[in-house]
Write a protein that holds these residues in place. Structure first.
Motif, PDB file in Angstrom:
ATOM      1  N   LEU A 138       0.852  -1.196   0.000  1.00 13.03           N
ATOM      2  CA  LEU A 138       0.000   0.000   0.000  1.00 13.03           C
ATOM      3  C   LEU A 138       0.885   1.241   0.000  1.00 13.03           C
ATOM      4  N   PRO A 139       0.461   2.302  -0.662  1.00 14.37           N
ATOM      5  CA  PRO A 139       1.282   3.514  -0.695  1.00 14.37           C
ATOM      6  C   PRO A 139       1.354   4.160   0.687  1.00 14.37           C
ATOM      7  N   ASP A 140       2.456   4.827   0.937  1.00 15.11           N
ATOM      8  CA  ASP A 140       2.668   5.521   2.208  1.00 15.11           C
ATOM      9  C   ASP A 140       2.116   6.933   2.083  1.00 15.11           C
ATOM     10  N   VAL A 141       0.792   7.026   2.036  1.00 12.95           N
ATOM     11  CA  VAL A 141       0.115   8.310   1.868  1.00 12.95           C
ATOM     12  C   VAL A 141      -1.011   8.431   2.878  1.00 12.95           C
ATOM     13  N   GLU A 142      -1.323   9.658   3.202  1.00 17.23           N
ATOM     14  CA  GLU A 142      -2.456   9.939   4.089  1.00 17.23           C
ATOM     15  C   GLU A 142      -3.733   9.828   3.265  1.00 17.23           C
ATOM     16  N   ARG A 143      -4.755   9.205   3.831  1.00 14.67           N
ATOM     17  CA  ARG A 143      -6.036   9.095   3.132  1.00 14.67           C
ATOM     18  C   ARG A 143      -7.117   9.745   3.961  1.00 14.67           C
ATOM     19  N   ALA A 144      -8.116  10.228   3.275  1.00 14.85           N
ATOM     20  CA  ALA A 144      -9.225  10.899   3.951  1.00 14.85           C
ATOM     21  C   ALA A 144     -10.000   9.898   4.810  1.00 14.85           C
ATOM     22  N   PRO A 145     -10.426  10.314   6.002  1.00 14.27           N
ATOM     23  CA  PRO A 145     -11.232   9.427   6.850  1.00 14.27           C
ATOM     24  C   PRO A 145     -12.488   8.975   6.116  1.00 14.27           C
ATOM     25  N   GLY A 146     -12.803   7.683   6.248  1.00 13.20           N
ATOM     26  CA  GLY A 146     -13.998   7.140   5.614  1.00 13.20           C
ATOM     27  C   GLY A 146     -13.840   6.797   4.141  1.00 13.20           C
ATOM     28  N   SER A 147     -12.650   7.004   3.576  1.00  9.97           N
ATOM     29  CA  SER A 147     -12.458   6.693   2.157  1.00  9.97           C
ATOM     30  C   SER A 147     -12.148   5.206   1.976  1.00  9.97           C
ATOM     31  N   SER A 148     -12.323   4.728   0.760  1.00 10.16           N
ATOM     32  CA  SER A 148     -12.014   3.335   0.477  1.00 10.16           C
ATOM     33  C   SER A 148     -11.640   3.160  -0.985  1.00 10.16           C
ATOM     34  N   THR A 149     -10.964   2.073  -1.251  1.00 10.85           N
ATOM     35  CA  THR A 149     -10.619   1.666  -2.603  1.00 10.85           C
ATOM     36  C   THR A 149     -11.054   0.220  -2.753  1.00 10.85           C
ATOM     37  N   SER A 150     -11.751  -0.090  -3.820  1.00  8.15           N
ATOM     38  CA  SER A 150     -12.192  -1.462  -4.072  1.00  8.15           C
ATOM     39  C   SER A 150     -11.800  -1.870  -5.484  1.00  8.15           C
ATOM     40  N   PHE A 151     -11.479  -3.141  -5.633  1.00 11.03           N
ATOM     41  CA  PHE A 151     -11.308  -3.700  -6.969  1.00 11.03           C
ATOM     42  C   PHE A 151     -11.692  -5.168  -6.926  1.00 11.03           C
ATOM     43  N   ASP A 152     -12.132  -5.676  -8.069  1.00  6.54           N
ATOM     44  CA  ASP A 152     -12.584  -7.063  -8.127  1.00  6.54           C
ATOM     45  C   ASP A 152     -12.007  -7.827  -9.311  1.00  6.54           C
ATOM     46  N   THR A 153     -11.004  -7.253  -9.975  1.00  8.90           N
ATOM     47  CA  THR A 153     -10.366  -7.934 -11.096  1.00  8.90           C
ATOM     48  C   THR A 153      -8.858  -7.845 -10.979  1.00  8.90           C
ATOM     49  N   LEU A 154      -8.193  -8.748 -11.645  1.00 11.23           N
ATOM     50  CA  LEU A 154      -6.750  -8.696 -11.829  1.00 11.23           C
ATOM     51  C   LEU A 154      -6.498  -8.554 -13.321  1.00 11.23           C
ATOM     52  N   THR A 155      -5.455  -7.821 -13.674  1.00 10.86           N
ATOM     53  CA  THR A 155      -5.078  -7.708 -15.073  1.00 10.86           C
ATOM     54  C   THR A 155      -4.093  -8.829 -15.364  1.00 10.86           C
ATOM     55  N   VAL A 156      -4.455  -9.688 -16.293  1.00 10.22           N
ATOM     56  CA  VAL A 156      -3.657 -10.866 -16.598  1.00 10.22           C
ATOM     57  C   VAL A 156      -3.145 -10.769 -18.030  1.00 10.22           C
ATOM     58  N   ALA A 157      -1.824 -10.900 -18.184  1.00  6.21           N
ATOM     59  CA  ALA A 157      -1.211 -10.963 -19.511  1.00  6.21           C
ATOM     60  C   ALA A 157      -0.942 -12.439 -19.805  1.00  6.21           C
ATOM     61  N   TYR A 158      -1.289 -12.873 -21.016  1.00  9.57           N
ATOM     62  CA  TYR A 158      -1.091 -14.270 -21.371  1.00  9.57           C
ATOM     63  C   TYR A 158      -0.908 -14.422 -22.873  1.00  9.57           C
ATOM     64  N   ARG A 159      -0.442 -15.599 -23.264  1.00  8.54           N
ATOM     65  CA  ARG A 159      -0.294 -15.929 -24.678  1.00  8.54           C
ATOM     66  C   ARG A 159      -1.209 -17.115 -24.989  1.00  8.54           C
ATOM     67  N   VAL A 160      -1.885 -17.014 -26.113  1.00  5.16           N
ATOM     68  CA  VAL A 160      -2.703 -18.112 -26.608  1.00  5.16           C
ATOM     69  C   VAL A 160      -2.418 -18.235 -28.100  1.00  5.16           C
ATOM     70  N   LEU A 161      -2.103 -19.435 -28.541  1.00  5.92           N
ATOM     71  CA  LEU A 161      -1.729 -19.698 -29.935  1.00  5.92           C
ATOM     72  C   LEU A 161      -0.639 -18.741 -30.408  1.00  5.92           C
ATOM     73  N   GLY A 162       0.305 -18.430 -29.528  1.00 10.94           N
ATOM     74  CA  GLY A 162       1.434 -17.572 -29.868  1.00 10.94           C
ATOM     75  C   GLY A 162       1.143 -16.084 -29.870  1.00 10.94           C
ATOM     76  N   GLN A 163      -0.095 -15.697 -29.618  1.00  8.17           N
ATOM     77  CA  GLN A 163      -0.482 -14.282 -29.625  1.00  8.17           C
ATOM     78  C   GLN A 163      -0.601 -13.758 -28.196  1.00  8.17           C
ATOM     79  N   SER A 164      -0.115 -12.554 -27.949  1.00  5.60           N
ATOM     80  CA  SER A 164      -0.194 -11.945 -26.618  1.00  5.60           C
ATOM     81  C   SER A 164      -1.544 -11.294 -26.414  1.00  5.60           C
ATOM     82  N   ARG A 165      -2.093 -11.487 -25.211  1.00  4.63           N
ATOM     83  CA  ARG A 165      -3.381 -10.895 -24.838  1.00  4.63           C
ATOM     84  C   ARG A 165      -3.264 -10.327 -23.440  1.00  4.63           C
ATOM     85  N   ARG A 166      -4.128  -9.404 -23.113  1.00  6.89           N
ATOM     86  CA  ARG A 166      -4.224  -8.815 -21.776  1.00  6.89           C
ATOM     87  C   ARG A 166      -5.710  -8.697 -21.477  1.00  6.89           C
TER      88      ARG A 166
END
Length: 183
Positions: A138-166
């Motif tokens: 986590l970054p070493d920064v001050e955050r506002a009281p009551g704030s939040s950050t949410s995420f529900d995905t990961l960015t995945v880089a992969y190759r299929v049939l020799g082609q790069s995808r993200r």
């Protein structure tokens, strides 16, 4: 060469070109339509888990400069094997400090970091999953009281049939990092 032989040769060349174009188009369509999905394993270490209907949230307090860990699996539904080459949070300021692969013992469902090996390009066959253990700094920064950050995905880089995808791959839960409200 007779005119008939030339015409046959042209037709044969044209047929070969058409078949090659169709096969190349099918390859591009297959690569572009190949999607990964969340697997059967997920969670966040030391998080409060809450479910509201079909949504599950793992809540953790945001600690300046601290770390949070999560487990997620990435499933390849097929039809081709893929090679996963990188995984990131997709949130610019939440960097993965340590990323390992977990070869899960299906009998014990052991998700501890001690069951993991350093992340490297990993081949994931049709119908198989790759489980990862990520420690996010986590970054070493001050955050506002009551704030939040949410995420529900990961960015995945992969190759299929020799082609790069993200692709953004769902984790199967929301990870929410919250700052306590002041009273």
């Amino acid at each position: 060469m007779t005119a008939i032989a030339v015409t046959r040769r042209r037709k044969l060349v044209l047929a070969v070109v058409v078949v090659a174009a169709v096969l190349a188009g099918a390859d591009v369509w297959t690569v572009n339509s190949h999607r990964l999905e969340n697997g059967s394993s997920w969670g966040s270490i030391n998080a409060e888990i809450r479910s509201v209907g079909p949504l599950t949230e793992a809540r953790q307090p945001f600690v300046r400069g601290g770390q949070v860990s999560l487990v997620a699996s990435i499933r390849n539904p097929g039809p081709w094997p893929v090679t996963i080459t990188d995984v990131t949070t997709g949130v610019d300021y939440l960097k993965i400090a340590q990323l390992t692969m977990i070869h899960v013992d299906e009998n014990t469902r052991d998700f501890r970091s001690s069951a993991s090996v350093p992340f490297g390009a990993a081949k994931v066959g049709k119908g198989e999953e790759l489980t990862i253990f990520a420690t996010i700094t986590l970054p070493d920064v001050e955050r506002a009281p009551g704030s939040s950050t949410s995420f529900d995905t990961l960015t995945v880089a992969y190759r299929v049939l020799g082609q790069s995808r993200r692709q953004q791959v769902p984790m199967g839960f929301y990870l929410t990092l919250y700052t306590a409200t002041t009273t």
